[in-house]
Design a protein around this motif. Structure first.
Motif, PDB file in Angstrom:
ATOM      1  N   THR A  99       4.027  10.083   8.891  1.00 37.28           N
ATOM      2  CA  THR A  99       5.076   9.205   8.380  1.00 37.28           C
ATOM      3  C   THR A  99       5.225   7.987   9.282  1.00 37.28           C
ATOM      4  N   ALA A 100       5.166   8.228  10.593  1.00 32.82           N
ATOM      5  CA  ALA A 100       5.260   7.118  11.546  1.00 32.82           C
ATOM      6  C   ALA A 100       4.103   6.144  11.343  1.00 32.82           C
ATOM      7  N   PHE A 101       2.937   6.694  11.051  1.00 31.22           N
ATOM      8  CA  PHE A 101       1.753   5.867  10.800  1.00 31.22           C
ATOM      9  C   PHE A 101       1.981   4.943   9.607  1.00 31.22           C
ATOM     10  N   ILE A 102       2.358   5.549   8.505  1.00 32.74           N
ATOM     11  CA  ILE A 102       2.583   4.761   7.287  1.00 32.74           C
ATOM     12  C   ILE A 102       3.739   3.770   7.454  1.00 32.74           C
ATOM     13  N   ASP A 103       4.761   4.197   8.185  1.00 34.72           N
ATOM     14  CA  ASP A 103       5.910   3.309   8.381  1.00 34.72           C
ATOM     15  C   ASP A 103       5.529   2.013   9.088  1.00 34.72           C
ATOM     16  N   VAL A 104       4.563   2.109   9.990  1.00 34.53           N
ATOM     17  CA  VAL A 104       4.103   0.877  10.638  1.00 34.53           C
ATOM     18  C   VAL A 104       3.440  -0.022   9.600  1.00 34.53           C
ATOM     19  N   LEU A 105       2.584   0.557   8.778  1.00 37.07           N
ATOM     20  CA  LEU A 105       1.903  -0.247   7.762  1.00 37.07           C
ATOM     21  C   LEU A 105       2.897  -0.883   6.797  1.00 37.07           C
ATOM     22  N   ARG A 106       3.952  -0.145   6.520  1.00 39.98           N
ATOM     23  CA  ARG A 106       4.971  -0.642   5.600  1.00 39.98           C
ATOM     24  C   ARG A 106       5.657  -1.912   6.088  1.00 39.98           C
ATOM     25  N   LYS A 107       5.589  -2.144   7.377  1.00 38.81           N
ATOM     26  CA  LYS A 107       6.234  -3.348   7.921  1.00 38.81           C
ATOM     27  C   LYS A 107       5.459  -4.612   7.558  1.00 38.81           C
ATOM     28  N   TYR A 108       4.232  -4.443   7.099  1.00 30.82           N
ATOM     29  CA  TYR A 108       3.385  -5.607   6.867  1.00 30.82           C
ATOM     30  C   TYR A 108       2.991  -5.778   5.400  1.00 30.82           C
ATOM     31  N   THR A 109       2.734  -7.025   5.051  1.00 34.10           N
ATOM     32  CA  THR A 109       2.275  -7.320   3.690  1.00 34.10           C
ATOM     33  C   THR A 109       0.928  -8.033   3.758  1.00 34.10           C
ATOM     34  N   LEU A 110       0.337  -8.196   2.600  1.00 37.02           N
ATOM     35  CA  LEU A 110      -0.927  -8.925   2.530  1.00 37.02           C
ATOM     36  C   LEU A 110      -0.785 -10.325   3.119  1.00 37.02           C
ATOM     37  N   ASP A 111       0.361 -10.896   2.932  1.00 36.38           N
ATOM     38  CA  ASP A 111       0.579 -12.243   3.459  1.00 36.38           C
ATOM     39  C   ASP A 111       0.460 -12.284   4.984  1.00 36.38           C
ATOM     40  N   ASP A 112       0.911 -11.213   5.642  1.00 41.45           N
ATOM     41  CA  ASP A 112       0.787 -11.165   7.101  1.00 41.45           C
ATOM     42  C   ASP A 112      -0.667 -11.194   7.544  1.00 41.45           C
ATOM     43  N   LEU A 113      -1.540 -10.708   6.680  1.00 43.55           N
ATOM     44  CA  LEU A 113      -2.949 -10.678   7.048  1.00 43.55           C
ATOM     45  C   LEU A 113      -3.612 -12.047   6.942  1.00 43.55           C
ATOM     46  N   ILE A 114      -3.054 -12.904   6.127  1.00 43.54           N
ATOM     47  CA  ILE A 114      -3.737 -14.185   5.913  1.00 43.54           C
ATOM     48  C   ILE A 114      -3.013 -15.403   6.464  1.00 43.54           C
ATOM     49  N   LYS A 115      -1.686 -15.300   6.620  1.00 45.21           N
ATOM     50  CA  LYS A 115      -0.932 -16.532   6.876  1.00 45.21           C
ATOM     51  C   LYS A 115      -1.362 -17.287   8.125  1.00 45.21           C
ATOM     52  N   SER A 116      -1.759 -16.562   9.168  1.00 45.95           N
ATOM     53  CA  SER A 116      -2.088 -17.287  10.393  1.00 45.95           C
ATOM     54  C   SER A 116      -3.577 -17.643  10.480  1.00 45.95           C
ATOM     55  N   SER A 117      -4.356 -17.241   9.488  1.00 46.12           N
ATOM     56  CA  SER A 117      -5.799 -17.495   9.585  1.00 46.12           C
ATOM     57  C   SER A 117      -6.391 -18.064   8.313  1.00 46.12           C
ATOM     58  N   LYS A 118      -5.551 -18.732   7.527  1.00 48.42           N
ATOM     59  CA  LYS A 118      -6.045 -19.245   6.243  1.00 48.42           C
ATOM     60  C   LYS A 118      -7.289 -20.099   6.398  1.00 48.42           C
ATOM     61  N   GLN A 119      -7.257 -20.989   7.387  1.00 50.01           N
ATOM     62  CA  GLN A 119      -8.389 -21.901   7.565  1.00 50.01           C
ATOM     63  C   GLN A 119      -9.668 -21.133   7.906  1.00 50.01           C
ATOM     64  N   ASP A 120      -9.530 -20.161   8.817  1.00 50.50           N
ATOM     65  CA  ASP A 120     -10.699 -19.355   9.188  1.00 50.50           C
ATOM     66  C   ASP A 120     -11.280 -18.643   7.975  1.00 50.50           C
ATOM     67  N   PHE A 121     -10.402 -18.061   7.202  1.00 47.26           N
ATOM     68  CA  PHE A 121     -10.878 -17.330   6.031  1.00 47.26           C
ATOM     69  C   PHE A 121     -11.578 -18.251   5.036  1.00 47.26           C
ATOM     70  N   THR A 122     -10.973 -19.385   4.777  1.00 46.28           N
ATOM     71  CA  THR A 122     -11.593 -20.266   3.787  1.00 46.28           C
ATOM     72  C   THR A 122     -12.964 -20.743   4.257  1.00 46.28           C
ATOM     73  N   THR A 123     -13.097 -20.913   5.567  1.00 47.62           N
ATOM     74  CA  THR A 123     -14.413 -21.267   6.095  1.00 47.62           C
ATOM     75  C   THR A 123     -15.395 -20.118   5.868  1.00 47.62           C
ATOM     76  N   ILE A 124     -14.952 -18.926   6.237  1.00 43.84           N
ATOM     77  CA  ILE A 124     -15.824 -17.759   6.076  1.00 43.84           C
ATOM     78  C   ILE A 124     -16.228 -17.572   4.612  1.00 43.84           C
ATOM     79  N   PHE A 125     -15.265 -17.750   3.736  1.00 41.45           N
ATOM     80  CA  PHE A 125     -15.537 -17.536   2.314  1.00 41.45           C
ATOM     81  C   PHE A 125     -16.203 -18.754   1.680  1.00 41.45           C
ATOM     82  N   ASN A 126     -16.214 -19.847   2.430  1.00 38.42           N
ATOM     83  CA  ASN A 126     -16.779 -21.088   1.924  1.00 38.42           C
ATOM     84  C   ASN A 126     -16.081 -21.530   0.638  1.00 38.42           C
ATOM     85  N   LEU A 127     -14.778 -21.439   0.680  1.00 38.52           N
ATOM     86  CA  LEU A 127     -13.975 -21.870  -0.467  1.00 38.52           C
ATOM     87  C   LEU A 127     -13.546 -23.306  -0.227  1.00 38.52           C
ATOM     88  N   SER A 128     -13.465 -24.097  -1.274  1.00 40.00           N
ATOM     89  CA  SER A 128     -12.958 -25.458  -1.098  1.00 40.00           C
ATOM     90  C   SER A 128     -11.754 -25.668  -2.000  1.00 40.00           C
TER      91      SER A 128
END
Lengths: 144, 144
Positions: free
Chosen positions: B114-143
């Motif tokens: 439960t403690a494990f899942i509770d940590v994950l629950r604190k985060y959303t998909l947005d947390d995974l991308i918001k600080s690295s949008k530029q890096d990701f778009t480069t990696i994905f080669n999106l324009s």
DNA sequence: CGATAGATACATTTTATATGCATGTTATAA
DNA sequence: TTATAACATGCATATAAAATGTATCTATCG
């Protein structure tokens, strides 16, 4: 996400040892029969617990093994970390993940597994037995 | 103790979708090639995410799939629980454990997961991308 | 109606886990 | 001091879960 049976077995072995009368030793055969675990598996787990000084093993005739520490000093977090061979919940390196440089998921997962282990760290082997000693001795058919 | 690759893949697919320009769709083939994941695996994960309404899937020509919710509403705990088929970290029932009636380890393990899942629950998909949008778009080669 | 894309089902391969088998080594006791 | 009991060690095999492969079905657009 599952623990291996090794870990499960290890905990059960420790519970049994914690309930053995002082000066008594257990043997691989006894445990194997008691829990219906293959002899070889018990062998390996006992060996591992012995190397880690959680139990003391004695070879030769009249040998066997027993706890090397008081149950209240045997931390469940440590035992699980010892017996579980991989606590790397996710493997980003081995498969050359493209987004690794930008990805923060690994960090979050690490935070989560730390939380998991931290809960286990709050408990000791003694916590597993103290409130059910009588039940266990009945199950194990031990007499004092 | 490890998460399945399904879960790993699922998260990566969602990250990609979160970075796709609005109105764009992804396809199984694109993702399969992008991450070097077997077509069939992507198929299954996309299907699962679709059933759970995390993404919307469209069949037929011009079809594909895209996020059905805003990244900040896609909870990582939910996603992991969805894709990981077993969160029962230990299985006491199936092997008829002798000490089950007296054993409190299961409860402790449950507290830990439960403690494990509770940590994950604190985060959303947005947390995974918001600080690295530029890096990701480069990696994905999106324009844009 | 043809082409495209996901849905579904089943078969096969791969990997991690668990078990089995054989032999070595150590310690005790007869 | 030797037989025996018990753990140590290594490797081979079996099992089960996960991942991948192949095939076909169904929906949708043009």
């Amino acid at each position: 996400m599952q623990l291996t049976r090794h870990t499960d077995y290890g905990i059960r072995i420790l519970i049994y040892l914690a309930l053995l009368p002082k000066e008594d030793k257990a043997s691989i055969d006894t445990i194997s029969a008691l829990y219906d675990i293959s002899r070889n598996n018990v062998n390996k787990i006992v060996h591992q617990l012995g190397k880690a000084k959680v139990i003391e093993t004695r070879r030769g005739k009249g040998g066997g093994f027993f706890l090397d520490q008081h149950p209240e000093n045997i931390n469940l977090g440590d035992v699980v970390m010892l017996l579980e061979n991989t606590l790397e919940v996710i493997d980003c390196e081995n498969q050359k993940c493209r987004i690794l440089p930008a990805c923060s998921f690994k960090g979050i997962i690490n935070e989560a597994s730390t939380a998991f282990i931290d809960v286990l760290r709050k408990y000791t082997l003694d916590d597993l037995i103290k409130s059910s000693k009588q039940d266990f001795t009945t199950i194990f058919n031990l007499s004092f």
